[in-house]
Motif scaffolding. Structure first.
Motif, PDB file in Angstrom:
ATOM      1  N   ALA A 180       0.832  -1.104   0.060  1.00 18.45           N
ATOM      2  CA  ALA A 180       0.169   0.200  -0.025  1.00 18.45           C
ATOM      3  C   ALA A 180       0.906   1.286  -0.073  1.00 18.45           C
ATOM      4  O   ALA A 180       1.892   1.094   0.703  1.00 18.45           O
ATOM      5  CB  ALA A 180      -0.958   0.054   1.070  1.00 18.45           C
ATOM      6  N   VAL A 181       0.452   2.080  -1.026  1.00 17.21           N
ATOM      7  CA  VAL A 181       1.084   3.422  -0.816  1.00 17.21           C
ATOM      8  C   VAL A 181       0.213   4.643  -1.011  1.00 17.21           C
ATOM      9  O   VAL A 181      -0.914   4.411  -1.251  1.00 17.21           O
ATOM     10  CB  VAL A 181       2.129   3.458  -2.271  1.00 17.21           C
ATOM     11  N   ASP A 182       0.743   5.868  -0.441  1.00 18.54           N
ATOM     12  CA  ASP A 182      -0.145   6.879  -0.425  1.00 18.54           C
ATOM     13  C   ASP A 182      -0.301   7.518  -2.025  1.00 18.54           C
ATOM     14  O   ASP A 182       0.454   6.955  -2.822  1.00 18.54           O
ATOM     15  CB  ASP A 182       0.202   7.995   0.589  1.00 18.54           C
ATOM     16  N   GLU A 183      -1.021   8.695  -2.079  1.00 18.75           N
ATOM     17  CA  GLU A 183      -1.317   9.232  -3.489  1.00 18.75           C
ATOM     18  C   GLU A 183       0.055   9.624  -4.196  1.00 18.75           C
ATOM     19  O   GLU A 183       0.415   9.656  -5.320  1.00 18.75           O
ATOM     20  CB  GLU A 183      -2.014  10.297  -3.393  1.00 18.75           C
ATOM     21  N   SER A 184       1.092   9.925  -3.475  1.00 19.65           N
ATOM     22  CA  SER A 184       2.185  10.512  -3.914  1.00 19.65           C
ATOM     23  C   SER A 184       3.262   9.383  -4.316  1.00 19.65           C
ATOM     24  O   SER A 184       4.528   9.515  -4.544  1.00 19.65           O
ATOM     25  CB  SER A 184       3.084  11.401  -2.970  1.00 19.65           C
ATOM     26  N   GLY A 185       2.870   7.928  -3.801  1.00 17.37           N
ATOM     27  CA  GLY A 185       3.924   6.997  -3.903  1.00 17.37           C
ATOM     28  C   GLY A 185       4.507   6.597  -2.934  1.00 17.37           C
ATOM     29  O   GLY A 185       5.205   5.433  -2.763  1.00 17.37           O
ATOM     30  N   LEU A 209       3.332   2.809   2.581  1.00 18.63           N
ATOM     31  CA  LEU A 209       2.786   3.019   3.827  1.00 18.63           C
ATOM     32  C   LEU A 209       2.716   1.640   4.654  1.00 18.63           C
ATOM     33  O   LEU A 209       3.212   1.347   5.799  1.00 18.63           O
ATOM     34  CB  LEU A 209       1.157   3.196   3.746  1.00 18.63           C
ATOM     35  N   ILE A 210       2.593   0.449   3.935  1.00 19.91           N
ATOM     36  CA  ILE A 210       2.689  -0.730   4.426  1.00 19.91           C
ATOM     37  C   ILE A 210       2.740  -1.895   3.473  1.00 19.91           C
ATOM     38  O   ILE A 210       2.198  -1.744   2.333  1.00 19.91           O
ATOM     39  CB  ILE A 210       1.360  -1.099   5.661  1.00 19.91           C
ATOM     40  N   GLU A 211       3.465  -2.982   3.931  1.00 18.01           N
ATOM     41  CA  GLU A 211       3.559  -3.984   2.842  1.00 18.01           C
ATOM     42  C   GLU A 211       3.423  -5.349   3.737  1.00 18.01           C
ATOM     43  O   GLU A 211       4.007  -5.416   4.860  1.00 18.01           O
ATOM     44  CB  GLU A 211       4.778  -4.089   2.019  1.00 18.01           C
ATOM     45  N   ARG A 212       3.008  -6.374   2.901  1.00 18.13           N
ATOM     46  CA  ARG A 212       2.738  -7.784   3.759  1.00 18.13           C
ATOM     47  C   ARG A 212       2.677  -8.739   2.745  1.00 18.13           C
ATOM     48  O   ARG A 212       2.122  -8.666   1.421  1.00 18.13           O
ATOM     49  CB  ARG A 212       1.513  -7.883   4.520  1.00 18.13           C
ATOM     50  N   LEU A 239      -5.255  -4.710   4.281  1.00 19.03           N
ATOM     51  CA  LEU A 239      -4.214  -3.537   4.539  1.00 19.03           C
ATOM     52  C   LEU A 239      -4.955  -2.199   4.315  1.00 19.03           C
ATOM     53  O   LEU A 239      -4.665  -1.284   5.199  1.00 19.03           O
ATOM     54  CB  LEU A 239      -3.265  -3.565   3.701  1.00 19.03           C
ATOM     55  N   ALA A 240      -5.782  -1.930   3.506  1.00 22.34           N
ATOM     56  CA  ALA A 240      -6.472  -0.777   3.284  1.00 22.34           C
ATOM     57  C   ALA A 240      -7.243  -0.424   4.547  1.00 22.34           C
ATOM     58  O   ALA A 240      -7.274   0.776   4.786  1.00 22.34           O
ATOM     59  CB  ALA A 240      -7.215  -0.702   2.040  1.00 22.34           C
ATOM     60  N   ARG A 241      -8.060  -1.481   4.888  1.00 24.72           N
ATOM     61  CA  ARG A 241      -8.919  -1.276   6.188  1.00 24.72           C
ATOM     62  C   ARG A 241      -7.964  -0.620   7.421  1.00 24.72           C
ATOM     63  O   ARG A 241      -8.340   0.089   8.036  1.00 24.72           O
ATOM     64  CB  ARG A 241      -9.609  -2.419   6.331  1.00 24.72           C
ATOM     65  N   ALA A 246       5.300  -5.918  -5.453  1.00 24.85           N
ATOM     66  CA  ALA A 246       4.366  -7.092  -4.936  1.00 24.85           C
ATOM     67  C   ALA A 246       5.054  -8.632  -5.379  1.00 24.85           C
ATOM     68  O   ALA A 246       4.727  -9.363  -4.424  1.00 24.85           O
ATOM     69  CB  ALA A 246       2.843  -6.874  -5.475  1.00 24.85           C
ATOM     70  N   ASP A 247       5.334  -8.450  -6.766  1.00 25.88           N
ATOM     71  CA  ASP A 247       5.825  -9.934  -7.236  1.00 25.88           C
ATOM     72  C   ASP A 247       7.029 -10.067  -6.449  1.00 25.88           C
ATOM     73  O   ASP A 247       7.490 -11.198  -6.065  1.00 25.88           O
ATOM     74  CB  ASP A 247       6.130  -9.539  -8.740  1.00 25.88           C
ATOM     75  N   GLU A 248       7.846  -9.012  -6.226  1.00 26.89           N
ATOM     76  CA  GLU A 248       9.409  -9.475  -5.526  1.00 26.89           C
ATOM     77  C   GLU A 248       8.818  -9.900  -3.946  1.00 26.89           C
ATOM     78  O   GLU A 248       9.544 -11.050  -3.718  1.00 26.89           O
ATOM     79  CB  GLU A 248       9.855  -8.115  -5.445  1.00 26.89           C
TER      80      GLU A 248
END
Length: 133
Positions: A24-29, A32-35, A58-60, A121-123
Motif C-alpha cells: 500500500a502506498v499513498d497518493e504520492s507513491g 505505507l505498509i507491505e505484507r 491492509l487498506a482497512r 508485490a511480485d518481489e
C-alpha cells in the motif's frame, strides 16, 4: 484517505505452494505498509484472489476510504469488475467475498497492469515462496 494497493498472488505449480503479497502506498507513491505470506497449496487464481483480500485488509488497517487496487491478473480484475463470469465454482466464494468487502469503501477501483508494473508485490511474493522452499 486514498491509498493505492498493489496485490499479487501466485503458486509454484498449479496447484502448488502458494503465497500472497500486498503493498500500500499513498497518493504520492510513498510506501505505507507491505505484507506477504504463504497460504499453503493453491492454484494461481486462488492465490490472486487471496492477495486481493489481503490488500483489502491492509487498506482497512490504514483507515482508507478510497482505494485503487492494482493487479497483474486480468482474470481477477475483470471478474471483480463484473465483466467476466466466474466459471470455476471454487472461485465464486472468493470473488463474492472480495466484492462484499470492497463495498465497505466509500469508493474503490481495480486495474490491470503487466507483471513488470507490479514489481514490488511480485518481489515480496517470490521472496516469501523462496523462504518457504
Amino acid at each position: 484517505m486514498k491509498v493505492v494497493v498493489n496485490v499479487d498472488g501466485g503458486s509454484r505449480g498449479n496447484p502448488g505452494p502458494a503465497a500472497v503479497a500486498a503493498v500500500a502506498v499513498d497518493e504520492s507513491g510513498g510506501e505505507l505498509i507491505e505484507r506477504a505470506e504463504t497460504i499453503g497449496d493453491a492454484t494461481n487464481n486462488v492465490a490472486e484472489y487471496r492477495a486481493l483480500l489481503l490488500g483489502i485488509e491492509l487498506a482497512r488497517e490504514l483507515g482508507a476510504d478510497e482505494v485503487e487496487f492494482v493487479a497483474d491478473s486480468l482474470l481477477i480484475v475483470e471478474q471483480v469488475r463484473g465483466n467476466w463470469k466466474v466459471k470455476q465454482a471454487h472461485l465464486r466464494p472468493l470473488r463474492d467475498r472480495a466484492v462484499d468487502e470492497l463495498a465497505e469503501f466509500r469508493s474503490w477501483s481495480i486495474r490491470h497492469v503487466k507483471r513488470g508494473e507490479n514489481e514490488r508485490a511480485d518481489e515480496l511474493l517470490n521472496d516469501v515462496l523462496d523462504e518457504a522452499a
